[in-house]
Every structure is written in C-alpha cells, then in structure tokens.
Scaffold this active site. Structure first.
Site: not given
Length: 207
Positions: A23, A104, A121, A125
């Site tokens: 993890d 991304s 998110y 990034k």
C-alpha cells in the site's frame, strides 16, 4: 493483478515476474516492500511511480474528507515514500538507475470536462510535476547520475475512472500499452540523455 498479468508474459520470461503486495499510501508498507526487494534482488534499479487513484466528486462536496485524504496519500505521499527508498537503494549500491513518475495531462492544465468532477486529482498531479523537478535538482546536488523523468498521458482507456464509468466510444484515448511504450522509451535512452517531461496525447484530442 498477478493472475491477470502473468498469462500475458512470454512463458520463457514468466520466471522473472514477481509480485509483492504494498500500500504505497502507508509509509511502513513501502519500507517493508523495499526491504523485501533488497533481500530478494539486492536493490532497485528502476522505479515506475504509477500507483494512483481518483474518485469523482465536487471538491466542495460535504463529507468528502476520505476521498481527499486517500487521493493525496496515494498520489503524492506514495511517490515520496517510494522515491525516497529507491534513491537510498541506488546510492548505497552506487547505481545510476532511473525513476519515472507517471503523471497526467491534468498536471499541466485542467481541461473542462462536463460530467467529470475530478476533485483533488488535478492538484495532486500538479504536485508530481513540481516534485519531479525538486527531485531532479536534489539529484544534481548529490552529483549522481540517477535519472528522473515524468510521463504525462492524456485520456487513457482503462478502468481508472471507476467501475461502470467509461469514456465515450468516440473520445480519442490512448491504450495502456501505448503509455507503457513511452515509459520504456524513457528508460532506454542512453546514459547521457534524460527525458525531463513527456506529454503524450491520442491523435484527435481537443484539450
């Protein structure tokens, strides 16, 4: 993961494929995984920071604490923990390896995506973009030849958006193997070449 991946590997190379549960958002879990790697293989030569998560929700939505914390812990802290352990492994062996951060397109700019609420998110990034440069400067200061690259794909047709959530069929999107090819290209560059940041988009993308 192992059951899905192993059959896709040429039989003569399957003996080289090993898995270990980790993890990345848990610092101790990462330390344990790297200790296993060192015991079994001697150390890390290449790290691909590909683990990531996104759960669609408004950033201002009530009770979204778990979504935000889990995304930050996985997408940012996971990269910190894994990269730290990798550099330590490489320095101990005086090995000039390669670290690749999978980022991304939303780490460079945030396109308007009707119906897709990206929550925290994109900020994670953007953090990866900044972190990659910070790490590059750290490695330069250490006078090491360890490379670090960032690969930023546009839309990729995977299950990343969540179960039952798919990109429309007419949406230009990359295949996972096309992203993998870009990563391999970065790793295979000569010792004198370092790709700092690679942005890859499907042909026809309008963002």
């Amino acid at each position: 993961m192992e059951k899905q991946t192993r059959p896709k590997i040429d039989e003569k190379f399957q003996k080289n494929f090993h898995t270990h549960t980790c993890d990345v958002s848990d610092e101790q879990s990462v330390k344990d995984a790297f200790a296993w790697i060192e015991e079994k293989f001697g150390g890390v030569d290449v790290l691909i920071n590909n683990a990531g998560m996104m759960q669609m929700s408004d950033l201002t939505a009530a009770d979204n604490s778990t979504i935000v914390k889990n995304t930050v812990s996985t997408n940012i802290l996971g990269v910190v923990w894994c990269t730290r352990e990798t550099v330590r492994s490489m320095e101990q062996r005086k090995f000039n390896g390669h670290i690749v951060n999978v980022s991304s397109i939303v780490g460079h700019f945030i396109p308007r995506m009707t119906g897709y609420n990206l929550n925290i998110y994109p900020p994670t990034k953007h953090a990866i973009k900044a972190m990659t440069e910070v790490l590059r400067q750290e490695l330069l200061a250490k006078e090491t030849k360890i490379k670090i690259s960032s690969v930023s794909p546009g839309a990729v047709r995977t299950e990343f958006l969540g179960e039952g959530v798919e990109l429309p069929e007419n949406t230009p999107a990359l295949k996972p193997e096309e992203v993998a090819d870009a990563i391999v290209y970065c790793i295979q560059t000569p010792p004198t070449v370092q790709i700092h940041d690679m942005i890859i988009n499907p042909v026809g993308a309008t963002y």
